[in-house]
Write a protein that holds these residues in place. Structure first.
Motif, PDB file in Angstrom:
ATOM      1  N   ASP A 160       1.345   5.519   0.560  1.00 41.47           N
ATOM      2  CA  ASP A 160       0.832   6.585   1.417  1.00 41.47           C
ATOM      3  C   ASP A 160      -0.201   7.405   0.638  1.00 41.47           C
ATOM      4  N   LEU A 218       0.833  -1.202   0.000  1.00 37.72           N
ATOM      5  CA  LEU A 218       0.000   0.000   0.000  1.00 37.72           C
ATOM      6  C   LEU A 218       0.866   1.250   0.000  1.00 37.72           C
ATOM      7  N   TRP A 276      -5.264  11.206   2.828  1.00 34.49           N
ATOM      8  CA  TRP A 276      -6.651  10.812   3.042  1.00 34.49           C
ATOM      9  C   TRP A 276      -7.604  12.005   3.049  1.00 34.49           C
ATOM     10  N   GLU A 287      -9.869   0.817   1.813  1.00 29.84           N
ATOM     11  CA  GLU A 287      -8.419   0.737   1.924  1.00 29.84           C
ATOM     12  C   GLU A 287      -7.927   1.172   3.307  1.00 29.84           C
ATOM     13  N   ASN A 338      -2.149   5.792  11.299  1.00 29.67           N
ATOM     14  CA  ASN A 338      -1.906   6.376   9.982  1.00 29.67           C
ATOM     15  C   ASN A 338      -3.138   7.094   9.422  1.00 29.67           C
ATOM     16  N   VAL A 339      -4.321   6.698   9.869  1.00 33.61           N
ATOM     17  CA  VAL A 339      -5.538   7.274   9.298  1.00 33.61           C
ATOM     18  C   VAL A 339      -6.318   8.142  10.284  1.00 33.61           C
ATOM     19  N   ASN A 367      -6.930  -1.232   5.998  1.00 30.91           N
ATOM     20  CA  ASN A 367      -5.678  -1.996   5.876  1.00 30.91           C
ATOM     21  C   ASN A 367      -4.477  -1.277   6.487  1.00 30.91           C
ATOM     22  N   TYR A 368      -4.684  -0.051   6.936  1.00 27.62           N
ATOM     23  CA  TYR A 368      -3.596   0.728   7.516  1.00 27.62           C
ATOM     24  C   TYR A 368      -3.659   0.683   9.043  1.00 27.62           C
TER      25      TYR A 368
END
Length: 338
Positions: free
Chosen positions: A155, A153, A158, A176, A184-185, A179-180
């Motif tokens: 970067d 994946l 977002w 998606e 990170n999100v 999956n992080y």
């Protein structure tokens, strides 16, 4: 006389299909699914285009484990345009997933996703099924070709992507993000949950994503002129919210025995509204909203009714009904905006 001749000799009496379909719904609700299936099939011999019997038979196939037969019947219903397309679709793709036809699920849902036709009330469930089917289909491919590994994946910005992308792109990004690692999100989601340019529905889906990955840390949510701090992991599902339970019970009092399929449709409309406001409850007269959703479900099923009819059934003033109906009509076009 063979079976086909017997079927051809059936004389359809007015109301026969309606009566048999209602009996089938009662049996389905009571737990005798085999008997329900027989009654729905009998109703369709009297009226092959009877929508309630068609959908009831589809549910009976699903409930009795006749998955292949159910998926084939759903395909016919969608081809013939019987019943609510998305209600049938929801059962259809679920049956396909249960029999392992993941690639077919992906093909069907991606086609609808490209047209941005996911109804808001079903978007989360259908999108999660799409992601699951993609993963299952990919897993099968990896098993067949061990030398091919999934690409890493990259970067993603977002916040920018979710503010400017198309509805289809936003749904893909939401999948998606799971999956992080949360760290990170989460910063981007925090900003989006209070961003005035972020739609209420997208904020709801972001909040549900945090709930799905069990984020206990509190976040601020600002939407529909309200603001509050919530721990996503502690939020209850929409169907367990006080608003859903209370309004659903009001509709059940009127529709549960008379028209269970229409009740299910009205409850889907209720979930759509509550998803829009989530995690806040809608500020509206509950009895009037129950009446308005009853009227809206009837209209969408091709059965327009006088407002006074719904007011009498739900024991509310016509002025209150009209006020809430106007609010709903104003809001309706925004419910599916991502």
């Amino acid at each position: 006389m063979n079976e086909e001749q017997k079927q051809n000799n059936i004389v359809p009496f007015p109301g026969s299909a309606d009566k048999l379909s209602k009996e089938g719904l009662d049996e389905l609700k009571g737990g005798d699914k085999e008997k329900a299936s027989e009654l729905f099939s009998e109703a369709l011999k009297h009226d092959p285009e009877h929508e309630e019997a068609s959908y009831g038979l589809l549910l009976a196939y699903a409930e009795t484990g006749q998955l292949k037969k159910g998926s084939q019947w759903a395909e016919k219903m969608m081809e013939w345009d019987y019943g609510n397309y998305f209600d049938v679709l929801q059962v259809y793709v679920s049956l396909l997933a249960q029999i392992g036809e993941y690639e077919k699920v992906v093909t069907v849902l991606e086609g609808i996703q490209e047209e941005e036709r996911f109804p808001a009330r079903m978007a989360e469930q259908l999108f999660e099924l799409l992601e699951l089917s993609r993963n299952m289909a990919d897993s099968h491919t990896v098993d067949m070709e061990d030398d091919k590994l999934p690409a890493p994946l990259n970067d993603v910005n977002w916040e920018e992507e979710l503010k400017t992308g198309s509805g289809e792109h936003k749904l893909t990004l939401l999948g998606e993000m799971k999956n992080y690692p949360p760290e990170n999100v989460l910063p981007a989601i925090r900003l989006l949950l209070t961003d005035e340019d972020c739609t209420p529905l997208l904020k709801s889906l972001l909040l549900l994503l945090l709930k799905d990955i069990n984020i206990e840390e509190s976040v601020w949510v600002k939407k529909v002129n309200r603001k509050g701090e919530f721990s996503p992991a502690s939020l209850c599902p929409i169907e367990e919210s006080t608003a859903y339970i209370n309004i659903s019970q009001l509709m059940e009092q009127v529709l549960a025995h008379e028209d269970p399929i229409l009740l299910e449709h009205a409850q889907e409309l209720l979930r759509e509204i509550l998803l829009f406001y989530y995690p806040f409850p809608p500020s509206v007269h509950l009895e009037a909203l129950a009446a308005v959703l009853h009227a809206e479900a009837s209209a969408q099923s091709g059965r327009e009714g006088d407002p006074l009819f719904f007011c009498r059934l739900h024991n509310i003033e016509e002025s209150t009904f009209c006020e809430v109906k106007e609010q709903y009509d104003t809001l309706k076009n925004k419910l599916s905006e991502l």
